[in-house]
Enzyme design. Structure first.
Site, PDB file in Angstrom:
ATOM      1  N   ASP A 257       0.884  -1.154   0.000  1.00  0.00           N
ATOM      2  CA  ASP A 257       0.000   0.000   0.000  1.00  0.00           C
ATOM      3  C   ASP A 257       0.935   1.220   0.000  1.00  0.00           C
ATOM      4  OD1 ASP A 257      -2.055   1.796   0.088  1.00  0.00           O
ATOM      5  OD2 ASP A 257      -3.160   0.780   1.684  1.00  0.00           O
TER       6      ASP A 257
HETATM    7  C1  BGC Z   1      -4.968   3.246  -0.046  1.00  0.00           C
HETATM    8  C2  BGC Z   1      -5.042   2.223  -1.167  1.00  0.00           C
HETATM    9  C3  BGC Z   1      -4.784   2.901  -2.484  1.00  0.00           C
HETATM   10  C4  BGC Z   1      -3.426   3.591  -2.429  1.00  0.00           C
HETATM   11  C5  BGC Z   1      -3.054   4.284  -3.710  1.00  0.00           C
HETATM   12  C6  BGC Z   1      -3.705   4.092  -0.096  1.00  0.00           C
HETATM   13  O1  BGC Z   1      -3.790   5.155   0.770  1.00  0.00           O
HETATM   14  O2  BGC Z   1      -5.036   2.583   1.190  1.00  0.00           O
HETATM   15  O3  BGC Z   1      -6.289   1.600  -1.162  1.00  0.00           O
HETATM   16  O4  BGC Z   1      -4.838   1.981  -3.531  1.00  0.00           O
HETATM   17  O5  BGC Z   1      -3.465   4.568  -1.388  1.00  0.00           O
HETATM   18  O6  BGC Z   1      -3.784   5.438  -3.905  1.00  0.00           O
END
Ligand code: BGC
Length: 693
Positions: A257
C-alpha cells in the site's frame, strides 16, 4: 488461466517491443514463462532494482521504465468505484456505486459486468491495472472504508469479488486485491496491530483472499499498512510467502500500500517476505539499500529474480508490451456503463421500512412534494472525496435532480407541512469521519442536526420518507419508530438521483439485501465489546479481535442480540411465498463436491420483483465451536406477478469447512449439517438436513 481466451492469445502472439537498438523483438506466444525469463536474463542488477518501484512523486501510479531493453512503464489506477481521478491521468470516468452497494445486489453477474466495464475504461486511458477490489471484512461499522468493502461475511465477499476480478482480467487488465490483511479500521492504520488467532485469521479475514486467489487468479495483491500479530503486512513472510504464495499458489506479484514500508525496519524483511513492488517512492527498495543488503547476503539474487519475474509476467499479461492495435478495445464514459451504474444502484438499494405501504409513491396522488436534507443536492464525485477511491464522473445526478426529473409538473417545496409527502435525504458525505479513508466514523448515529430534521419533519407530515445516502450502518433508534418509510440507497453512483427516484416511484421494486448487520447501538457490535482493547486498540496500539470468528451476524446470533436490521434483510414492493425445498442429493462426500438445493418461489403480490434466497449452514455436531449460521449459498431470482419459479442454489462442500489449527488447513467433519433457507439471516423459512460422509 481465465484470461487465455481468444483475443488475449492473439495479442500475446503478435507481441513485439522496441529494444535497445531500436529493433523489434518478437516474443513467442506459447511460453509466457520463457519470455519472462528471457527478458529477466537481459536485465542488469541495477535495472532489476529500478523496476521495483514507481517514478516518484509526480508519477506515483506508474513504475519505472527500462528503456535499454524496451520495458515500458506499468500504469495503475485506483478503484474500486471506477477510475479514481487522481490516479487516472485526471480523466473523468464512470462513477459506479460503492462496493457495499454492489454487495447489496447479491448479484454475481452485475459484479462481473462492473469489473468488465471498469477494465474497458482503464484500457481506454492506456493503463494496465486496477487497484481493487478491496475485500477486507467489515469488522466495525465505524470503519471509514466500509463503503469500499463488500461485507461482514467472507462468503458473500468472495462470491462477488471473484466475478469482479474475472470481469476485469477478462479484458486483459490486472486486478489487485487489497488490503492484505486484517486491515479493518482506519484509525492508526499505519501503526496498529490486529491481534487475532489463526482460526479467526483464516476463517474470517483470509477466506475471501484465499478463494479469490484460487478461483480468479488475481495478478496482484496489495499488502496492508497494519501489522498482523505484530508483523507489518508488507514484510509478513507468513502471510505473503508461506500462505499466499506457497499454500494458495498465488502467481502474481505483491505490492505495498502507498508508503506502507516506512515503519518497516529492513529491506531484506520485505524482499524475503515476497514483496515485489514498493509503492510509490523507494524507501526500503532504494537502490543503495537493496545493493547493500544483497552484498551482505541478507537476501539472494534468486529471491530478487522471483520478485522481478512475478512483476514482468503481469506486464506481459496486461499487454504492457503490446501495440495498442493488438489489445482488446477500451471504452470510457459510454451510455452502457452509465446504465450499468444505474442498474447496480437500483439492485443494491435496500428498503428498510415501509409501513402501510407508503411506498411506492404514485405520481397521480402526489401534487406537492417536500424535498429536504443535507444530502439532497450533494455531489460525491469530487477529487479525493472519501479518499483514494474518488471517481469524478462527467455528470452526477443528485437526489434533487433525480426527483425533479421524475415529478416534473408537480410542486416541489421545502416546507413539509405544505406537502402530500416529505422526503428527507440524510446520511454521510465522504468528509473526514463521514465514510472516508484514513478516518473512522466517530458515532453510529446521524449528526444531531439531521436527526432533528427528521423529527421535525415527521412531526408535521406523517407521510415522511427517510432516504439514507451513506456507505455504512446507521443507528436509528431515536426516530425510526416515528417514520413510516426508510430507504438505504448507499452511494449509488453517478446516476444516484435517478436510482432513488425510480425506486421511490415504483419504476423499480427494491431488492437489495444488507451485506452488513445494522446494530441498534455501537456497543452491540462485537468489535466494540471492550473499548479501547477491542477497538481502536490498547496503549500499545494492539487491537484485540476478542470476538474471534463471531463477526457480524455470527455474533448477533451467538449472543442473541437483536439487531436493528439483520444481515441479508431487505423489503420489496411485492410479496413472495417460499415453497418447497428439494435436493438432487443430500449427501456430500468430498471437499470438492457440490450439491444443489431447489427452492420454489412464487410472487404473491401485485408487482414484479426480485427475491434473494439465502442458505445458512450449521454444523450439528462439531469438535470445535461453530457459528449458528454461516452463509453458504444464495441466488437472486426475478419473479413476475403470479409467477412461480424453482431457484437452484449450489452448495460447495468446502464452504461447510472450518479452519483447523492443528492441521493448518480446512476441515469438514463427517456428520449432519442443517441448511437454514430463507430471505434474510433472521427470516428462515425452511431447515433441511444434509450429510457430509
Ligand atoms: C490506499 C489504497 C490505495 C493507495 C493508492 C492508499 O492510501 O489505502 O487503497 O490503492 O493509497 O492510492
Amino acid at each position: 488461466m481465465t484470461i487465455y481466451n481468444g483475443y488475449l492469445l492473439d495479442y500475446i502472439s503478435g507481441m513485439s517491443m522496441a529494444t535497445d537498438n531500436g529493433q523489434s523483438i518478437k516474443y513467442e506466444i506459447h511460453n509466457l514463462d520463457d519470455q519472462v525469463d528471457n527478458l529477466l536474463s537481459r536485465l542488469e542488477l541495477k535495472e532489476k532494482f529500478q523496476l521495483l518501484t514507481s517514478q516518484g512523486w509526480t508519477k506515483m501510479y506508474s513504475t519505472n521504465p527500462i528503456k535499454r531493453v524496451g520495458i515500458p512503464s506499468f500504469k495503475m489506477t485506483d478503484g474500486p468505484l471506477g477510475i479514481a481521478r487522481h490516479s487516472g491521468g485526471f480523466k473523468k470516468a464512470t462513477r459506479f456505486p460503492a462496493t457495499i452497494s454492489l454487495a447489496a445486489t447479491w448479484d454475481r453477474n452485475l459484479a462481473y459486468e462492473m469489473g468488465k466495464a471498469i477494465a474497458k475504461e482503464i484500457r481506454a486511458i492506456g493503463r494496465h491495472m486496477l487497484l481493487a477490489p478491496g475485500i477486507n471484512i467489515h469488522r466495525t461499522p465505524l470503519c471509514g472504508r466500509t463503503f469500499e468493502y463488500f461485507s461482514e461475511d467472507p462468503y458473500l465477499t468472495k462470491e462477488l469479488a471473484i466475478p469482479v476480478v474475472k470481469g476485469v482480467q477478462g479484458e486483459g487488465i490486472g486486478a489487485c486485491i487489497k488490503h492484505y490483511a486484517a486491515n479493518n479500521q482506519e484509525i492508526d492504520r499505519r501503526s496498529s496491530s490486529s491481534e487475532l488467532g489463526e482460526r479467526t485469521l483464516h476463517e474470517i479475514y483470509l477466506k475471501a483472499f484465499e478463494e479469490v486467489v484460487k478461483e480468479a487468479d488475481p495478478w496482484s495483491v496489495m499488502g496492508s499498512y497494519n501489522k498482523i500479530n505484530g508483523v507489518y503486512g508488507c514484510e509478513n513472510q507468513y502471510l505473503l510467502k508461506d500462505v499466499l504464495m506457497d499454500k494458495w499458489g498465488f502467481k502474481g506479484f505483491v505490492m505495498t500500500d502507498w508508503f506502507a514500508t516506512r515503519p518497516i525496519e529492513t529491506t531484506e524483511g520485505c524482499i524475503n517476505a515476497g514483496l515485489s513492488l514498493e509503492m510509490p517512492i523507494p524507501n526500503k527498495y532504494k537502490r543503495k539499500s537493496l545493493q547493500a543488503a544483497l552484498d551482505a547476503g541478507k537476501f539472494s539474487e534468486d529471491t530478487l529474480n522471483d520478485a522481478v519475474r512475478r512483476y514482468l509476467r503481469v506486464m506481459f499479461l496486461t499487454g504492457a508490451f503490446a501495440k495498442p492495435s493488438e489489445l482488446p478495445s477500451g471504452a470510457i464514459n459510454t451510455r452502457e456503463h452509465q446504465e450499468l451504474s444505474r442498474k447496480i444502484g437500483e439492485e443494491g438499494a435496500v428498503l428498510l421500512k415501509n409501513e402501510g405501504d407508503l411506498l411506492p409513491l404514485k405520481l397521480e396522488d402526489v401534487k406537492t412534494i417536500a424535498l429536504l436534507g443535507s444530502n439532497l443536492k450533494k455531489k460525491f464525485g469530487k477529487i479525493g472525496y472519501g479518499g483514494s477511491s474518488a471517481v469524478v464522473p462527467p455528470y452526477e445526478i443528485t437526489p434533487f435532480e433525480g426527483m425533479k426529473e421524475k415529478v416534473s409538473g408537480k410542486r416541489i417545496v421545502s416546507n413539509p407541512a405544505e406537502a402530500d409527502v416529505a422526503i428527507v435525504f440524510v446520511g454521510l458525505n465522504h468528509d473526514k469521519g463521514m465514510d472516508s479513508e484514513t478516518y473512522d466514523r466517530k458515532q453510529l448515529e446521524l449528526p444531531d442536526d439531521q436527526v432533528a430534521l427528521i423529527e421535525s419533519t415527521v412531526e408535521v407530515n406523517p407521510n415522511t420518507i427517510v432516504v439514507i445516502v451513506a456507505g455504512s450502518p446507521i443507528a436509528m433508534d431515536p426516530w425510526l419508530d416515528r417514520v413510516p418509510a426508510v430507504l438505504m440507497p448507499w452511494y449509488s453512483g453517478m446516476e444516484g438521483g435517478r436510482v432513488i427516484a425510480n425506486i421511490l416511484f415504483g419504476d423499480v421494486s427494491p431488492s437489495g439485501k444488507l451485506p452488513i448487520t445494522f446494530p441498534r447501538k455501537l456497543s452491540d457490535s462485537p468489535a466494540h465489546k471492550e473499548s479501547p482493547r477491542t477497538y481502536p486498540g490498547d496503549e500499545e496500539k494492539k487491537v484485540h479481535y476478542d470476538e474471534g470468528i463471531f463477526v457480524g451476524y455470527r455474533w448477533f446470533d451467538e449472543k442473541e442480540v437483536e439487531p436493528l436490521f439483520p444481515f441479508g434483510y431487505g423489503l420489496s414492493y411485492t410479496s413472495f411465498d417460499i415453497g418447497s425445498v428439494s435436493f438432487e442429493s443430500d449427501i456430500l462426500s468430498s471437499p470438492t463436491d457440490t450439491l444443489t438445493v431447489n427452492v420454489d418461489i412464487t410472487n404473491t403480490g401485485s408487482t414484479a420483483g426480485s427475491e434473494t434466497i439465502q442458505i445458512y449452514s450449521h454444523d450439528v455436531e462439531s469438535s470445535v465451536v461453530r457459528p449458528r449460521k454461516e452463509l453458504v449459498g444464495f441466488e437472486k431470482a426475478q419473479v413476475g406477478v403470479g409467477e412461480s419459479k424453482t431457484v437452484s442454489i449450489k452448495i460447495k462442500a468446502k464452504d461447510l469447512a472450518f479452519y483447523d489449527v492443528d492441521k493448518q488447513d480446512w476441515t469438514i467433519e463427517n456428520g449432519d449439517f442443517d441448511l437454514q433457507i430463507g430471505t434474510s439471516s433472521r427470516d428462515i423459512n425452511h431447515t433441511a438436513r444434509i450429510r457430509f460422509d
